[in-house]
Design a protein around this motif. Structure first.
Motif, mmCIF file in Angstrom:
data_model
loop_
_atom_site.group_PDB
_atom_site.id
_atom_site.type_symbol
_atom_site.label_atom_id
_atom_site.label_comp_id
_atom_site.label_asym_id
_atom_site.label_seq_id
_atom_site.Cartn_x
_atom_site.Cartn_y
_atom_site.Cartn_z
ATOM 1 N N ARG A 18 1.061 -1.071 0.002
ATOM 2 C CA ARG A 18 0.086 0.031 -0.108
ATOM 3 C C ARG A 18 0.984 1.304 -0.068
ATOM 4 O O ARG A 18 1.908 1.226 0.820
ATOM 5 C CB ARG A 18 -1.010 -0.191 1.259
ATOM 6 N N LEU A 20 0.513 5.462 0.506
ATOM 7 C CA LEU A 20 -0.134 6.731 1.110
ATOM 8 C C LEU A 20 0.433 7.867 0.387
ATOM 9 O O LEU A 20 1.846 8.238 0.598
ATOM 10 C CB LEU A 20 -0.227 6.514 2.422
ATOM 11 N N LEU A 21 -0.237 8.846 -0.229
ATOM 12 C CA LEU A 21 0.161 9.967 -0.887
ATOM 13 C C LEU A 21 -0.115 11.060 0.095
ATOM 14 O O LEU A 21 -0.786 11.169 1.162
ATOM 15 C CB LEU A 21 -0.334 10.220 -2.254
ATOM 16 N N ASN A 23 -1.661 13.607 -0.194
ATOM 17 C CA ASN A 23 -3.069 14.155 -0.230
ATOM 18 C C ASN A 23 -4.125 12.911 0.715
ATOM 19 O O ASN A 23 -5.255 13.074 0.754
ATOM 20 C CB ASN A 23 -3.926 14.317 -1.535
ATOM 21 N N LYS A 24 -3.505 12.098 1.368
ATOM 22 C CA LYS A 24 -4.016 11.102 2.182
ATOM 23 C C LYS A 24 -4.658 9.861 1.327
ATOM 24 O O LYS A 24 -5.406 9.106 1.914
ATOM 25 C CB LYS A 24 -5.075 11.536 3.242
ATOM 26 N N SER A 25 -4.591 9.900 -0.041
ATOM 27 C CA SER A 25 -5.154 8.932 -0.789
ATOM 28 C C SER A 25 -4.221 7.642 -0.612
ATOM 29 O O SER A 25 -3.033 7.729 -0.729
ATOM 30 C CB SER A 25 -4.750 9.294 -2.271
ATOM 31 N N ILE A 26 -4.964 6.679 -0.548
ATOM 32 C CA ILE A 26 -4.300 5.034 -0.154
ATOM 33 C C ILE A 26 -4.459 4.215 -1.485
ATOM 34 O O ILE A 26 -5.715 4.254 -1.911
ATOM 35 C CB ILE A 26 -4.726 4.527 1.112
ATOM 36 N N TYR A 27 -3.586 3.659 -2.090
ATOM 37 C CA TYR A 27 -3.664 2.885 -3.034
ATOM 38 C C TYR A 27 -3.032 1.494 -2.746
ATOM 39 O O TYR A 27 -1.973 1.142 -2.346
ATOM 40 C CB TYR A 27 -2.870 3.304 -4.465
ATOM 41 N N GLN A 28 -3.573 0.650 -3.461
ATOM 42 C CA GLN A 28 -3.019 -0.858 -3.415
ATOM 43 C C GLN A 28 -1.979 -0.975 -4.699
ATOM 44 O O GLN A 28 -2.707 -0.769 -5.836
ATOM 45 C CB GLN A 28 -3.982 -2.049 -3.442
ATOM 46 N N HIS A 45 -0.584 6.314 -11.577
ATOM 47 C CA HIS A 45 -0.620 7.517 -11.988
ATOM 48 C C HIS A 45 0.906 7.872 -12.243
ATOM 49 O O HIS A 45 1.717 7.231 -11.169
ATOM 50 C CB HIS A 45 -1.505 8.533 -10.806
#
Length: 127
Positions: A18, A20-21, A23-28, A45
């Motif tokens: 995972r 975490l950017l 901007n608090k976006s979380i991506y798998q 992205h």
């Protein structure tokens, strides 16, 4: 990336993780290669070089699973020509001593496995 010089040997893996950017976006994501200096992963992205990214992934060791957390910076990005996303290179900027020791042990295990595989290939070519 022709002619580039790597400081650390890389090993191919398929480790779920995972990110975490800011901007608090979380991506798998999927980590595709690892080294003592960082990881390469597939992402949907493009991110500018130098972007801070928090990274989390599990390491399965003989002593059990351990969650590894690291702060990283985007070192490079390579956009896939087939529009399937981006390969990001993340360079470690901060990791706890305990996580670093566990990660280093995993890298040594990958080195040992690669060495055994290379040795088997050399011996089979001698026949």
């Amino acid at each position: 990336m022709a002619g580039e010089k790597r400081q650390h040997q890389r090993f191919s893996v398929k480790w779920p993780a995972r990110i975490l950017l800011l901007n608090k976006s979380i991506y798998q994501v999927l980590i595709r290669d690892v080294s003592m200096g960082g990881v390469g992963l597939e992402f949907e992205h493009a991110l500018p070089q130098g972007t801070p990214v928090s990274l989390e992934f599990n390491l399965s060791m003989t002593s059990g699973d351990s969650l590894i957390r690291a702060r990283t910076l985007v070192a490079y990005q390579m956009i896939h020509t087939d529009s399937s996303g981006v390969k990001l290179g993340l360079k470690f900027s901060q990791m706890s001593k305990q996580d670093l020791q566990l990660y280093a042990a995993a890298i040594k295990s990958l080195e040992a496995r690669q060495s055994v595989t290379a040795s088997k290939v050399l011996h089979s070519e001698d026949r």
